[in-house]
Enzyme design. Structure first.
Site, short mmCIF file in Angstrom:
data_model
loop_
_atom_site.label_atom_id
_atom_site.label_comp_id
_atom_site.label_asym_id
_atom_site.label_seq_id
_atom_site.Cartn_x
_atom_site.Cartn_y
_atom_site.Cartn_z
N SER A 36 0.87 -1.18 0.00
CA SER A 36 0.00 0.00 0.00
C SER A 36 0.91 1.23 0.00
CB SER A 36 -0.93 0.00 1.21
OG SER A 36 -0.22 0.11 2.41
N LYS B 87 9.80 5.19 7.42
CA LYS B 87 10.14 3.99 6.64
C LYS B 87 11.33 4.36 5.75
CE LYS B 87 5.47 2.05 5.83
NZ LYS B 87 4.27 2.24 4.97
N GLU C 52 1.32 -9.51 7.15
CA GLU C 52 2.13 -9.14 8.31
C GLU C 52 1.92 -10.07 9.49
OE1 GLU C 52 1.67 -4.94 9.05
OE2 GLU C 52 2.53 -4.42 7.09
N HIS D 40 8.30 -1.18 9.61
CA HIS D 40 8.65 -2.18 8.59
C HIS D 40 7.82 -1.92 7.33
CE1 HIS D 40 5.01 -4.94 9.61
NE2 HIS D 40 4.70 -3.67 9.67
N ASP E 108 -4.20 1.29 11.45
CA ASP E 108 -3.76 1.90 10.19
C ASP E 108 -4.79 1.55 9.13
OD1 ASP E 108 -2.67 2.89 7.92
OD2 ASP E 108 -0.87 1.63 7.93
N GLU F 279 -4.74 -2.42 9.26
CA GLU F 279 -4.03 -2.91 10.45
C GLU F 279 -4.77 -2.59 11.73
OE1 GLU F 279 -0.12 -1.11 10.33
OE2 GLU F 279 0.11 -1.63 8.20
N LYS G 194 6.54 -0.33 14.68
CA LYS G 194 5.58 -1.35 14.27
C LYS G 194 6.29 -2.30 13.31
CE LYS G 194 3.12 0.63 10.27
NZ LYS G 194 1.83 0.77 9.61
N GLU H 110 -3.35 5.92 12.04
CA GLU H 110 -2.43 6.24 10.93
C GLU H 110 -3.20 6.30 9.62
OE1 GLU H 110 0.85 3.45 10.83
OE2 GLU H 110 0.95 3.56 8.65
N HIS I 62 -3.24 -6.02 2.43
CA HIS I 62 -2.42 -7.08 3.02
C HIS I 62 -3.21 -8.37 3.25
CE1 HIS I 62 0.22 -3.65 4.83
NE2 HIS I 62 0.30 -3.73 3.51
N ASP J 175 1.48 8.49 7.05
CA ASP J 175 2.37 7.54 6.37
C ASP J 175 2.37 7.88 4.88
OD1 ASP J 175 3.64 5.38 5.20
OD2 ASP J 175 2.14 3.90 5.74
C1 LIG Z 1 3.49 -1.11 6.50
C2 LIG Z 1 2.58 -0.60 5.71
O1 LIG Z 1 2.21 -1.20 4.54
P1 LIG Z 1 3.05 -1.20 3.20
O2 LIG Z 1 4.43 -1.65 3.53
O3 LIG Z 1 2.31 -2.19 2.32
O4 LIG Z 1 3.03 0.20 2.69
C3 LIG Z 1 1.84 0.63 6.06
O5 LIG Z 1 0.97 1.07 5.30
O6 LIG Z 1 2.10 1.21 7.09
MG LIG Z 2 0.59 2.81 6.81
#
Ligand SMILES: C=C(OP(=O)(O)O)C(=O)O
Ligand SMILES: [Mg+2]
Length: 456
Positions: A45, A340, A208, A368, A245, A167, A391, A288, A158, A315
């Site tokens: 995503s 990230k 996940e 992650h 999330d 999430e 996370k 999030e 996911h 994010d």
């Molecule tokens: C970990 C996530 O998903 P992705 O790595 O698929 O963006 C997220 O959206 O926070």
């Molecule tokens: Mg996210």
């Protein structure tokens, strides 16, 4: 400076990530014989403004696409430029990588090739200096163990059969140490499996490692989490709070939010009301991407309405990029940022964004990706930043627990100097729980249609 820490060799190879798609590993060797290898994750995503990874063929497709071009970029372009440079001059290394690429979104070399090289340099330099990565990146101050956010129910991109919400995370804020927090989370994860199993719902998992049953509404997922927390013997809100999330970009089309599990389509205002209602009924302390990545007005509204009780994290909105974060700070969007490294590309840029956020009083949640590897660097990054939050998925599946297990090792290594962030990482907590959360079950039959056909 001797030649000891100069880079003598840079190589890259293709491996598989946790979804079984190709990704790359980068190894860097130094004159003193040190060799460090890192692996690069990938998202599903992904935010529209993330630095682009290099994928063979269609650059917008991750599934099934190789990274041979990214590997060639490491061996053919990056390796000759970095060879001979001191590995512990991270800012010069990263400036060299940015200059070699020369594009705003790393389209030429690919953010995956760039991050692999940048991170491998940091790891090699740390090893050559004989210090752990968290100490190398964070210096003598790094000592705070983050609160783990454990994603125990997967949905969205996911787990397409699960909730619209990507999430549902356990946040064991009331634990005294990281080790105990992980135990609280693991026990609740196991209790959740029992709750689902007893109801005849499938206990298959998403990307996940969280369970991904089909329940009757999105709120029903919160109900099963509440049941699991209590079944494991913990007090919801006090010992274990909840983080979400929704990754709302994934269910937003033409500025409307389409919640299939609820059979509802909502405007931005109605979507904000929806989250406000949930945060009143459940001990949710982190939210999030509650709105889509281009809904800046909406983010401003939800931050001013809920930001005092609940941490609002950007994010897809910020993509670990200082430019977008600055816009958020200037306009009052969010109270925190997801960090990230592969969204931006280099370690230096990652640290700069995180420090900018911290200076502005924004929380940093190190994260992650949904496509992961055994690489544990983000665990060290969270401690280096003293940011108090990480996370890394469910407390199950090797690529997820690798990060948590690394934090156990760091906690042990720090000994009495280790401080667990706990409730202090969430300044909103006092406010959010002061009024009392009145948990009511929102749906009477949460398992209807969730039973696996093969079971009685
Ligand atoms: C970990 C996530 O998903 P992705 O790595 O698929 O963006 C997220 O959206 O926070
Ligand atoms: Mg996210």
């Amino acid at each position: 400076m001797t030649n000891a820490r100069r880079i003598s060799v840079v190589t890259a190879q293709e491996i598989l990530d946790s979804r079984g798609y190709p990704t790359l590993e980068v190894s860097i060797g130094l004159g003193d014989g040190t060799v460090a290898t890192v692996a690069v994750p990938a998202g599903a995503s992904t935010g529209k403004h993330e630095a682009r990874e290099s994928r063979d063929g269609d650059p917008n497709r991750y599934e099934g696409k190789g990274v041979l071009h990214a590997i060639e970029n490491v061996t053919g372009i990056i390796a000759p430029a970095l060879t001979g440079m001191p590995a512990d001059d991270q800012s010069v290394i990263d400036a060299t990588l940015l200059a070699l690429d020369g594009t705003e979104f790393k389209e030429r070399l690919g953010a995956n090739a760039i991050l692999g090289a940048s991170l491998a340099c940091a790891r090699a330099a740390a090893a050559s200096h004989g210090v752990d990565l968290y100490r190398y990146l964070g210096g003598i101050e790094a000592h705070v163990l983050p609160v783990p956010m454990l994603n125990v129910l997967n949905g969205g991109k996911h787990a397409p059969d699960g909730s619209d919400i990507q999430e549902f995370k356990l946040i064991p804020v009331g634990a005294p140490t990281f080790r105990e927090a992980l135990r609280f989370g693991a026990e609740t994860y196991h209790a959740l499996r029992d709750v689902l199993h007893d109801a005849g719902a499938p206990t298959t998992v998403g990307d996940e490692g969280g369970f991904a049953p089909a329940l009757t509404s999105n709120a029903a997922y919160l109900d099963v989490i509440m049941q699991a927390i209590e079944r494991a013997g913990y007090r919801p809100g006090e010992q274990i709070a909840i983080g979400l999330d929704p990754a709302a970009t994934t269910f937003c089309e033409q500025r409307f939010y389409h919640l299939q599990r609820d059979a509802r389509t909502l405007s931005t205002g109605e979507m904000i009301d929806y989250w406000a209602d949930w945060t009143r009924r459940y001990p949710i302390i982190s939210l999030e991407d509650p709105l889509a990545e281009d809904d800046w007005d909406g983010f401003q509204r939800i931050t001013s309405r809920l930001g005092k009780q609940v941490q609002i994290i950007g994010d897809d909105l910020f993509v670990t990029n200082r430019k977008f974060l600055q816009r958020g700070i200037d306009t009052g969007c969010c109270t925190g940022i997801l960090i990230k490294p592969n969204q931006i590309g280099t370690i230096s840029e990652t640290l700069e964004t995180a420090r900018m956020a911290q200076r502005a009083g924004y929380a940093c949640l190190v994260s992650h990706r949904s496509g992961e590897t055994q690489d544990t660097s983000i665990a060290d990054l969270a401690v280096a930043l003293n940011c108090g939050q990480i996370k890394a998925g469910a407390p199950a599946r090797g690529e997820r627990v690798a990060k948590y297990n690394r934090l156990l090792h760091i906690e042990r290594a720090l000994g009495e100097n280790a401080v667990f962030a706990g409730k202090t990482a969430f300044p909103q907590l006092r406010q959010s729980l002061a009024g009392g959360i009145h948990h009511e079950r929102l749906s009477s039959d949460i398992f209807h249609g969730a039973r696996s056909p093969s079971r009685p």
